[in-house]
Write an enzyme that holds these catalytic residues in place. Structure first.
Site, PDB file in Angstrom:
ATOM      1  N   LEU A   1       0.946  -1.154   0.011  1.00 37.11           N
ATOM      2  CA  LEU A   1      -0.018   0.111  -0.192  1.00 37.11           C
ATOM      3  C   LEU A   1       0.872   1.340  -0.011  1.00 37.11           C
ATOM      4  O   LEU A   1       1.634   1.512   0.891  1.00 37.11           O
ATOM      5  CB  LEU A   1      -1.034   0.125   1.264  1.00 37.11           C
TER       6      LEU A   1
ATOM      7  N   HIS B   1       4.172   2.557  12.614  1.00 35.30           N
ATOM      8  CA  HIS B   1       5.034   3.750  12.204  1.00 35.30           C
ATOM      9  C   HIS B   1       3.714   5.101  12.291  1.00 35.30           C
ATOM     10  O   HIS B   1       2.470   4.555  11.798  1.00 35.30           O
ATOM     11  CB  HIS B   1       5.486   3.806  10.903  1.00 35.30           C
TER      12      HIS B   1
END
Length: 340
Positions: A126, A231
């Protein structure tokens, strides 16, 4: 204005994907700006879409999102990870240690290197153009591929996973990598090692990464605190998949310790709730709610829109019909967008 549309990647998408890789930057190791590598992925994807395998294998289905600015996002699904190239993770196991004379009875978390040769389906790759984030393109790129799985469940494994990018600080530093990975490799090759795995070059993992258990209590608090932590740019993707029914597996990425999510493929919200209907009417402002619609293909294509279902037929905007290349009577896949 050209409405964003997810579709199966074509051979002529090479230039656009390379450009997207450059815009995404060096931190995105799932799409290195390597024309030869991207061309090979496109070739494998075209073959995967063109044939129905007797059972899920290593087929990779590559998707792109396009609008008037060209390719603005991409995503992929691997039908089954493992096979010829093993799939590596760290499995987190709780191990009990006891010694009655000393009154010791405790549980310790331990990382074990896991090698899977017949793994699950994986959602991967992605990437959204950084300047276009926050505009729904990531949702379309992520969830649109689930409609493809719902339309073709025979192509995929019974379980699906997604690796989420692990924590890094503002300087791009991965505490887990610095505490574990660089001991066995080199402090400077974090991105290179992660990219090599994406390229299918994994021999160095078996040769160099630790095969013995890693006791988490021997690591610093800073390192333990980032194991399974996403993240900051991946938090949205994690929450999106959690809304689809994914939960955290007891496994993390071997380089940055990012969380790995899992769900039974048939229980993924989009896969479980997808319906089929035919286009019955074109209306500039359908009275229904937000949804995602798709055409099973070939080629596969999907969009987020507003559509109205009545008497088994669907009313959609003419602009949506044009982008999907459908007409009255065409069969459409539809799923309510909801929170997912």
């Amino acid at each position: 204005m050209m409405l964003p549309r997810l579709r199966s990647a074509r051979e002529d998408d090479l230039e656009g994907l390379v450009a997207l890789a450059h815009r995404a930057g060096a931190g995105v190791t799932s799409l290195p700006p390597d024309p030869a590598y991207i061309a090979e992925r496109l070739h494998r994807s075209l073959e995967a879409f063109a044939h129905v395998p007797p059972r899920p294998g290593g087929e990779e289905y590559l998707f792109v999102v396009d609008d008037e600015e060209g390719l603005v996002a991409t995503s992929a699904v691997v039908a089954r990870v493992g096979g010829f190239d093993p799939f590596y993770t760290y499995e987190i196991r709780a191990e009990r240690v006891t010694h009655r004379p000393l009154g010791v009875d405790r549980t310790i978390d331990v990382l074990h290197l896991k090698r899977d040769h017949k793994g699950p389906t994986e959602l991967c790759g992605l990437v959204v153009d950084p300047v276009r984030r926050g505009k729904g393109l990531g949702r379309l790129a992520s969830l649109g591929r689930l409609l493809f799985i719902g339309a073709h469940p025979e192509r995929f494994a019974e379980r699906t996973i997604a690796e989420i990018r692990g924590f890094q600080d503002d300087d791009g530093r991965s505490p887990f990598w610095e505490a574990v990975g660089h001991v066995f490799l080199s402090p400077s090759v974090f991105a290179e090692a992660d990219t090599l795995t994406g390229l299918g070059e994994k021999d160095f993992i078996a040769d160099l990464m630790p095969s013995h258990p890693i006791y988490l209590d021997l690591l610093s608090t800073e390192v333990r605190d980032v194991i399974g932590r996403p993240h900051r740019d991946a938090v949205g993707a994690l929450h999106l998949l959690e809304g689809q029914g994914f939960v955290r597996a007891h496994e993390v990425d071997i380089f940055d310790a990012g969380p790995i999510l899992e769900c039974a493929t048939s229980e993924i919200k989009t896969v479980r709730t997808v319906r089929r209907a035919r286009v019955g009417r074109l209306a500039a402002r359908p009275a229904g709610g937000p949804c995602m619609v798709a055409v099973a293909g070939p080629p596969f294509r999907a969009m987020c829109c507003v559509a109205e279902m009545a008497d088994g037929t669907l009313a959609i905007d003419p602009a949506v019909a044009e982008r999907l290349d459908v007409e009255l009577g065409t069969e459409i896949l539809i799923v309510d967008r909801g929170d997912g």
